[in-house]
Design a protein around this motif. Structure first.
Motif, PDB file in Angstrom:
ATOM      1  N   LEU A  69      43.711   5.508  70.915  1.00 33.72           N
ATOM      2  CA  LEU A  69      43.975   5.578  72.352  1.00 33.72           C
ATOM      3  C   LEU A  69      45.455   5.810  72.639  1.00 33.72           C
ATOM      4  O   LEU A  69      45.808   6.571  73.551  1.00 33.72           O
ATOM      5  N   TYR A  70      46.325   5.184  71.864  1.00 33.15           N
ATOM      6  CA  TYR A  70      47.767   5.351  72.065  1.00 33.15           C
ATOM      7  C   TYR A  70      48.195   6.795  71.804  1.00 33.15           C
ATOM      8  O   TYR A  70      48.914   7.399  72.618  1.00 33.15           O
ATOM      9  N   VAL A  71      47.746   7.351  70.680  1.00 25.01           N
ATOM     10  CA  VAL A  71      48.121   8.722  70.335  1.00 25.01           C
ATOM     11  C   VAL A  71      47.567   9.708  71.353  1.00 25.01           C
ATOM     12  O   VAL A  71      48.273  10.612  71.830  1.00 25.01           O
ATOM     13  N   ALA A  72      46.286   9.561  71.697  1.00 19.93           N
ATOM     14  CA  ALA A  72      45.667  10.478  72.654  1.00 19.93           C
ATOM     15  C   ALA A  72      46.313  10.364  74.026  1.00 19.93           C
ATOM     16  O   ALA A  72      46.520  11.378  74.709  1.00 19.93           O
ATOM     17  N   ALA A  73      46.659   9.147  74.460  1.00 22.32           N
ATOM     18  CA  ALA A  73      47.290   8.962  75.768  1.00 22.32           C
ATOM     19  C   ALA A  73      48.633   9.685  75.830  1.00 22.32           C
ATOM     20  O   ALA A  73      48.978  10.301  76.845  1.00 22.32           O
ATOM     21  N   LYS A  74      49.399   9.622  74.747  1.00 20.47           N
ATOM     22  CA  LYS A  74      50.684  10.327  74.701  1.00 20.47           C
ATOM     23  C   LYS A  74      50.475  11.828  74.802  1.00 20.47           C
ATOM     24  O   LYS A  74      51.220  12.527  75.503  1.00 20.47           O
ATOM     25  N   ARG A  75      49.476  12.357  74.129  1.00 20.91           N
ATOM     26  CA  ARG A  75      49.212  13.790  74.176  1.00 20.91           C
ATOM     27  C   ARG A  75      48.759  14.228  75.566  1.00 20.91           C
ATOM     28  O   ARG A  75      49.181  15.280  76.061  1.00 20.91           O
ATOM     29  N   VAL A  76      47.889  13.433  76.178  1.00 26.80           N
ATOM     30  CA  VAL A  76      47.414  13.762  77.523  1.00 26.80           C
ATOM     31  C   VAL A  76      48.572  13.732  78.514  1.00 26.80           C
ATOM     32  O   VAL A  76      48.712  14.623  79.369  1.00 26.80           O
ATOM     33  N   ARG A  77      49.415  12.721  78.411  1.00 31.07           N
ATOM     34  CA  ARG A  77      50.553  12.596  79.323  1.00 31.07           C
ATOM     35  C   ARG A  77      51.535  13.761  79.148  1.00 31.07           C
ATOM     36  O   ARG A  77      52.046  14.314  80.119  1.00 31.07           O
ATOM     37  N   LYS A  78      51.779  14.142  77.896  1.00 31.37           N
ATOM     38  CA  LYS A  78      52.682  15.254  77.622  1.00 31.37           C
ATOM     39  C   LYS A  78      52.130  16.561  78.175  1.00 31.37           C
ATOM     40  O   LYS A  78      52.859  17.352  78.798  1.00 31.37           O
ATOM     41  N   ARG A  79      50.847  16.797  77.960  1.00 32.79           N
ATOM     42  CA  ARG A  79      50.213  18.016  78.457  1.00 32.79           C
ATOM     43  C   ARG A  79      50.210  18.049  79.976  1.00 32.79           C
ATOM     44  O   ARG A  79      50.490  19.091  80.590  1.00 32.79           O
ATOM     45  N   SER A  80      49.917  16.921  80.608  1.00 35.42           N
ATOM     46  CA  SER A  80      49.903  16.846  82.061  1.00 35.42           C
ATOM     47  C   SER A  80      51.285  17.117  82.638  1.00 35.42           C
ATOM     48  O   SER A  80      51.446  17.814  83.635  1.00 35.42           O
ATOM     49  N   GLY A  81      52.322  16.558  81.982  1.00 33.38           N
ATOM     50  CA  GLY A  81      53.686  16.790  82.448  1.00 33.38           C
ATOM     51  C   GLY A  81      54.070  18.254  82.329  1.00 33.38           C
ATOM     52  O   GLY A  81      54.731  18.797  83.237  1.00 33.38           O
ATOM     53  N   ALA A  82      53.656  18.909  81.235  1.00 36.54           N
ATOM     54  CA  ALA A  82      53.977  20.316  81.057  1.00 36.54           C
ATOM     55  C   ALA A  82      53.264  21.169  82.111  1.00 36.54           C
ATOM     56  O   ALA A  82      53.851  22.133  82.636  1.00 36.54           O
ATOM     57  N   GLU A  83      52.026  20.815  82.460  1.00 31.01           N
ATOM     58  CA  GLU A  83      51.305  21.559  83.481  1.00 31.01           C
ATOM     59  C   GLU A  83      51.946  21.399  84.852  1.00 31.01           C
ATOM     60  O   GLU A  83      52.046  22.361  85.617  1.00 31.01           O
ATOM     61  N   ARG A  84      52.385  20.200  85.173  1.00 29.62           N
ATOM     62  CA  ARG A  84      53.063  19.984  86.456  1.00 29.62           C
ATOM     63  C   ARG A  84      54.369  20.748  86.517  1.00 29.62           C
ATOM     64  O   ARG A  84      54.718  21.333  87.553  1.00 29.62           O
ATOM     65  N   LEU A  85      55.118  20.755  85.405  1.00 31.44           N
ATOM     66  CA  LEU A  85      56.381  21.489  85.364  1.00 31.44           C
ATOM     67  C   LEU A  85      56.147  22.979  85.535  1.00 31.44           C
ATOM     68  O   LEU A  85      56.875  23.661  86.277  1.00 31.44           O
ATOM     69  N   GLY A  86      55.114  23.510  84.847  1.00 34.11           N
ATOM     70  CA  GLY A  86      54.809  24.919  84.978  1.00 34.11           C
ATOM     71  C   GLY A  86      54.365  25.272  86.365  1.00 34.11           C
ATOM     72  O   GLY A  86      54.737  26.319  86.913  1.00 34.11           O
ATOM     73  N   SER A  87      53.592  24.407  87.004  1.00 31.25           N
ATOM     74  CA  SER A  87      53.148  24.647  88.375  1.00 31.25           C
ATOM     75  C   SER A  87      54.314  24.628  89.345  1.00 31.25           C
ATOM     76  O   SER A  87      54.416  25.432  90.260  1.00 31.25           O
ATOM     77  N   GLY A  88      55.245  23.693  89.107  1.00 32.26           N
ATOM     78  CA  GLY A  88      56.408  23.603  89.987  1.00 32.26           C
ATOM     79  C   GLY A  88      57.316  24.797  89.842  1.00 32.26           C
ATOM     80  O   GLY A  88      57.875  25.330  90.811  1.00 32.26           O
ATOM     81  N   THR A  89      57.453  25.315  88.593  1.00 34.49           N
ATOM     82  CA  THR A  89      58.279  26.469  88.348  1.00 34.49           C
ATOM     83  C   THR A  89      57.693  27.713  88.999  1.00 34.49           C
ATOM     84  O   THR A  89      58.385  28.540  89.584  1.00 34.49           O
ATOM     85  N   ALA A  90      56.346  27.823  88.918  1.00 35.01           N
ATOM     86  CA  ALA A  90      55.690  28.969  89.535  1.00 35.01           C
ATOM     87  C   ALA A  90      55.820  28.928  91.025  1.00 35.01           C
ATOM     88  O   ALA A  90      55.976  29.946  91.677  1.00 35.01           O
TER      89      ALA A  90
END
Length: 325
Positions: free
Chosen positions: A304-325
């Motif tokens: 759960l710890y490893v997967a949560a970190k991956r989900v959080r990282k991916r979500s942050g990258a998607e928000r950053l990409g959306s904000g940049t667009a």
């Protein structure tokens, strides 16, 4: 192999969660997992691939999970119709309803155990481990054919093996009704609308809040579900609240993969604590079972710890990409 690795992991994760984390199979019977994976993992993987290929959502996974539960426990091992299936419990004669040919307690138990924990939770957990590939199919045509063949083999082994052991066959009206219910659930999957982004005039809660709510509600379900009408009624009430809350939150702005993973994580932690009090149907009890479940609890926390970190990282990258667009 790297491309299909999530599918292979899900194939085995389903019986590990559904049997071992639940406490129904002890650590010294881990050798049974590959055989259990034929039915558990094959069914779960096929459900996931169908839903992702048709771009449907978690309601579809839950409905197909319920259909899987009825297939395994109603048509194959027929546990919900055979009061002598296990020496540890009788799911037929408590809260018995003649029209159903079984007890509501047993029916509700298998729908929750398989529909939620054996199917939906493992899919959400594995997709959390590979969030960049969570919305795409993991198998090609050859992989689907192999999975279907393995699932078919699991059906033969479980159905034939159980009948060979018990020599029990439920009356044909119960079997026909179960088959009809499975067909209706599958049809319903393709009748409901495909999910869209949340547009309600409210914000989704933080993922931590969703995970805590999942842990509380799934724990409450396990605690109140008892072999009597009061327990069944209370468990149904908890289930309705959980489903209504999940639908309400999923339509809010900002709802996404971190929230889905948080719900699965909360349900997983419920199995972690509940498994300590279960008597295994397969394998040893006592100290061996306790040590094995402690090991599973630690492994679950790490996963759960490893997967949560991956989900959080991916979500942050998607928000950053959306904000940049």
């Amino acid at each position: 192999m790297r491309r299909v690795l999530p599918a292979v992991c899900l194939f085995f994760l389903s019986p590990i969660v559904g049997e071992m984390l639940l406490g129904a199979t002890s650590i010294d019977a881990i050798g049974l997992i590959p055989m259990m994976a034929l039915l558990y993992g094959g069914g779960t993987l096929l459900i996931r691939e169908v839903v992702r290929r048709t771009r449907r959502g978690w309601c579809s996974i839950l409905l197909l999970g319920a259909a899987y539960a009825l297939l395994e426990e109603g048509l194959l091992d027929q546990m919900i119709f055979n009061g002598h299936y296990s020496g540890n419990y009788d799911m037929v004669h408590v809260t018995y309803v003649p029209f159903l040919g079984t007890g509501v307690f047993g029916l509700l138990s298998v729908l929750a155990v398989h529909g939620v924990w054996s199917v939906t939770v493992p899919i959400a957990l594995m997709e959390g481990m590979v969030p960049d590939r969570a919305d795409e199919p993991w198998l090609g045509r050859a992989g689907l054919a192999v999975t279907a063949a393995l699932f078919g083999l699991g059906i033969v082994i479980v159905g034939g093996g159980t009948y060979s052991d018990t020599h029990f066959m439920a009356p044909w009206p119960e079997l026909a009704g179960t088959a009809a219910a499975i067909v209706l659930l599958v049809v319903a999957v393709f009748r409901i609308r495909r999910p869209g982004p949340g547009r309600a005039d409210r914000n989704a809660p933080r993922p931590l809040v969703a995970g805590a709510a999942s842990l509380v509600l799934t724990s409450a379900f396990m605690i109140v579900l008892q072999a009597n009408w009061w327990g069944v009624g209370a468990a149904l009430a908890v289930a309705v609240v959980a489903l209504a809350l999940g639908l309400y939150w999923s339509r809010a702005r900002g709802w996404g993969r971190p929230h889905v993973f948080a719900l699965a994580a909360g349900a997983t932690l419920t199995y972690v604590w509940d498994g300590f009090g279960q008597t295994p149907d397969e394998g040893s009890g006592g100290a061996i079972n306790l040590a094995g479940h402690v090991l599973l609890a630690v492994a679950s926390a790490v996963f759960l710890y490893v997967a949560a970190k991956r989900v959080r990282k991916r979500s942050g990258a998607e928000r950053l990409g959306s904000g940049t667009a």
